[in-house]
Write a protein that holds these residues in place. Sequence first.
Motif, PDB file in Angstrom:
ATOM      1  N   GLU A  50       0.656  -1.256   0.011  1.00 37.27           N
ATOM      2  CA  GLU A  50      -0.066   0.185  -0.246  1.00 37.27           C
ATOM      3  C   GLU A  50       0.945   1.135  -0.158  1.00 37.27           C
ATOM      4  OE1 GLU A  50      -3.530   0.246   2.223  1.00 37.27           O
ATOM      5  OE2 GLU A  50      -3.792  -1.820   2.346  1.00 37.27           O
ATOM      6  N   ARG A  51       2.175   1.340   0.523  1.00 39.08           N
ATOM      7  CA  ARG A  51       2.917   2.389   0.733  1.00 39.08           C
ATOM      8  C   ARG A  51       4.221   1.819   0.467  1.00 39.08           C
ATOM      9  NH1 ARG A  51       1.444   5.463   5.925  1.00 39.08           N
ATOM     10  NH2 ARG A  51       2.361   7.416   4.732  1.00 39.08           N
ATOM     11  N   PRO A  52       4.600   1.512  -0.793  1.00 33.67           N
ATOM     12  CA  PRO A  52       5.985   0.837  -0.913  1.00 33.67           C
ATOM     13  C   PRO A  52       7.062   2.027  -0.806  1.00 33.67           C
ATOM     14  CG  PRO A  52       4.739   1.224  -3.062  1.00 33.67           C
ATOM     15  CD  PRO A  52       3.644   1.643  -1.935  1.00 33.67           C
ATOM     16  N   GLU A  53       6.865   3.066  -0.940  1.00 28.73           N
ATOM     17  CA  GLU A  53       8.008   4.204  -0.645  1.00 28.73           C
ATOM     18  C   GLU A  53       8.490   4.101   0.875  1.00 28.73           C
ATOM     19  OE1 GLU A  53       4.124   6.143   0.609  1.00 28.73           O
ATOM     20  OE2 GLU A  53       4.754   4.995  -0.989  1.00 28.73           O
ATOM     21  N   MET A  54       7.657   3.726   1.719  1.00 29.08           N
ATOM     22  CA  MET A  54       7.944   3.508   3.085  1.00 29.08           C
ATOM     23  C   MET A  54       8.841   2.066   3.207  1.00 29.08           C
ATOM     24  SD  MET A  54       4.693   4.996   5.103  1.00 29.08           S
ATOM     25  CE  MET A  54       5.981   5.258   6.710  1.00 29.08           C
ATOM     26  N   VAL A  55       8.930   1.287   2.631  1.00 23.88           N
ATOM     27  CA  VAL A  55       9.510  -0.054   3.092  1.00 23.88           C
ATOM     28  C   VAL A  55      10.819  -0.348   1.902  1.00 23.88           C
ATOM     29  CG1 VAL A  55       7.815  -0.915   4.080  1.00 23.88           C
ATOM     30  CG2 VAL A  55       8.092  -1.633   1.660  1.00 23.88           C
ATOM     31  N   GLU A  56      11.191   0.644   1.034  1.00 26.84           N
ATOM     32  CA  GLU A  56      12.184   0.250   0.305  1.00 26.84           C
ATOM     33  C   GLU A  56      13.539  -0.035   1.070  1.00 26.84           C
ATOM     34  OE1 GLU A  56      12.773   3.930  -2.207  1.00 26.84           O
ATOM     35  OE2 GLU A  56      11.034   3.755  -3.214  1.00 26.84           O
ATOM     36  N   SER A  57      13.701   0.500   2.030  1.00 26.76           N
ATOM     37  CA  SER A  57      15.055   0.072   2.632  1.00 26.76           C
ATOM     38  C   SER A  57      14.726  -1.170   3.579  1.00 26.76           C
ATOM     39  CB  SER A  57      15.498   1.281   3.805  1.00 26.76           C
ATOM     40  OG  SER A  57      15.552   2.319   3.209  1.00 26.76           O
ATOM     41  N   TYR A  58      13.765  -1.927   3.666  1.00 32.87           N
ATOM     42  CA  TYR A  58      13.864  -2.819   4.401  1.00 32.87           C
ATOM     43  C   TYR A  58      13.004  -4.143   3.684  1.00 32.87           C
ATOM     44  CZ  TYR A  58      13.326   1.070   7.499  1.00 32.87           C
ATOM     45  OH  TYR A  58      13.522   2.183   8.465  1.00 32.87           O
ATOM     46  N   LEU A  59      13.155  -3.997   2.201  1.00 37.29           N
ATOM     47  CA  LEU A  59      12.540  -5.155   1.345  1.00 37.29           C
ATOM     48  C   LEU A  59      13.447  -6.530   1.833  1.00 37.29           C
ATOM     49  CD1 LEU A  59      11.907  -3.175  -1.823  1.00 37.29           C
ATOM     50  CD2 LEU A  59      10.274  -4.303  -0.148  1.00 37.29           C
ATOM     51  N   TYR A  60      14.607  -6.493   2.123  1.00 40.17           N
ATOM     52  CA  TYR A  60      15.295  -7.682   2.335  1.00 40.17           C
ATOM     53  C   TYR A  60      14.453  -8.328   3.578  1.00 40.17           C
ATOM     54  CZ  TYR A  60      17.218  -5.253   6.553  1.00 40.17           C
ATOM     55  OH  TYR A  60      17.363  -4.762   7.780  1.00 40.17           O
ATOM     56  N   LEU A  61      13.669  -7.835   4.370  1.00 44.36           N
ATOM     57  CA  LEU A  61      13.166  -8.562   5.428  1.00 44.36           C
ATOM     58  C   LEU A  61      12.103  -9.389   5.021  1.00 44.36           C
ATOM     59  CD1 LEU A  61      13.064  -5.487   8.094  1.00 44.36           C
ATOM     60  CD2 LEU A  61      14.367  -7.937   8.223  1.00 44.36           C
ATOM     61  N   LEU A  62      11.411  -8.961   4.013  1.00 39.60           N
ATOM     62  CA  LEU A  62      10.403  -9.698   3.203  1.00 39.60           C
ATOM     63  C   LEU A  62      10.684 -10.619   2.372  1.00 39.60           C
ATOM     64  CD1 LEU A  62       8.125  -6.537   2.500  1.00 39.60           C
ATOM     65  CD2 LEU A  62       7.855  -8.088   4.417  1.00 39.60           C
ATOM     66  N   ASP A  63      11.817 -10.953   1.830  1.00 36.06           N
ATOM     67  CA  ASP A  63      12.341 -12.045   0.895  1.00 36.06           C
ATOM     68  C   ASP A  63      11.372 -11.726  -0.311  1.00 36.06           C
ATOM     69  OD1 ASP A  63      14.541 -12.649   2.347  1.00 36.06           O
ATOM     70  OD2 ASP A  63      13.085 -14.230   3.438  1.00 36.06           O
ATOM     71  N   MET A  64      10.842 -10.809  -0.899  1.00 38.55           N
ATOM     72  CA  MET A  64      10.232 -10.645  -2.058  1.00 38.55           C
ATOM     73  C   MET A  64      11.048 -10.486  -3.365  1.00 38.55           C
ATOM     74  SD  MET A  64       7.291  -7.910  -1.024  1.00 38.55           S
ATOM     75  CE  MET A  64       6.403  -8.135  -2.167  1.00 38.55           C
ATOM     76  N   GLU A  65      11.104 -11.465  -4.180  1.00 38.56           N
ATOM     77  CA  GLU A  65      11.700 -11.236  -5.223  1.00 38.56           C
ATOM     78  C   GLU A  65      10.559 -11.443  -6.548  1.00 38.56           C
ATOM     79  OE1 GLU A  65      14.254 -14.511  -5.373  1.00 38.56           O
ATOM     80  OE2 GLU A  65      15.069 -14.312  -3.428  1.00 38.56           O
ATOM     81  N   ALA A  66      11.265 -11.029  -7.652  1.00 38.01           N
ATOM     82  CA  ALA A  66      10.415 -10.889  -8.920  1.00 38.01           C
ATOM     83  C   ALA A  66      10.617 -12.572  -9.314  1.00 38.01           C
ATOM     84  CB  ALA A  66      10.784 -10.103  -9.927  1.00 38.01           C
ATOM     85  N   TYR A  67       9.431 -13.050  -9.834  1.00 39.84           N
ATOM     86  CA  TYR A  67       9.586 -14.456 -10.356  1.00 39.84           C
ATOM     87  C   TYR A  67       8.998 -14.464 -11.811  1.00 39.84           C
ATOM     88  CZ  TYR A  67       9.601 -16.040  -5.498  1.00 39.84           C
ATOM     89  OH  TYR A  67      10.124 -16.206  -4.271  1.00 39.84           O
ATOM     90  N   ASP A  68       9.635 -15.267 -12.544  1.00 38.81           N
ATOM     91  CA  ASP A  68       9.334 -15.316 -13.884  1.00 38.81           C
ATOM     92  C   ASP A  68       8.725 -16.626 -14.311  1.00 38.81           C
ATOM     93  OD1 ASP A  68       9.018 -15.247 -16.603  1.00 38.81           O
ATOM     94  OD2 ASP A  68      11.204 -15.717 -17.157  1.00 38.81           O
ATOM     95  N   GLU A  69       7.307 -16.601 -14.132  1.00 45.14           N
ATOM     96  CA  GLU A  69       6.694 -17.782 -14.355  1.00 45.14           C
ATOM     97  C   GLU A  69       6.447 -18.356 -15.653  1.00 45.14           C
ATOM     98  OE1 GLU A  69       2.594 -16.974 -12.660  1.00 45.14           O
ATOM     99  OE2 GLU A  69       3.638 -16.096 -10.918  1.00 45.14           O
ATOM    100  N   ALA A  70       7.105 -17.856 -16.690  1.00 47.58           N
ATOM    101  CA  ALA A  70       7.426 -18.229 -18.007  1.00 47.58           C
ATOM    102  C   ALA A  70       8.045 -19.657 -18.317  1.00 47.58           C
ATOM    103  CB  ALA A  70       7.847 -17.308 -19.102  1.00 47.58           C
TER     104      ALA A  70
END
Length: 70
Positions: A50-70
């Motif tokens: 909802e507010r991605p600008e607030m968590v830019e420095s903490y994304l490593y805590l979420l382990d969110m990665e872009a996935y290629d489902e192709a």
Amino acid sequence: MPALHLEREKVSSLTENDVAELAARLDQDDYSNAFEGLKDWHLLRAIAFERPEMVESYLYLLDMEAYDEA
């Protein structure tokens, strides 16, 4: 879905200091049980959507990665 609505209100009212404190708790990972940590993780994830600008420095805590489902 009142719980979802309350969560959105909570996310919209958080300050940068609140997010920093949340991230510090997650980074320390010193919870009395796994559910407390999971609750904080879900809150940080909700903020990221909802507010991605607030968590830019903490994304490593979420382990969110872009996935290629192709």
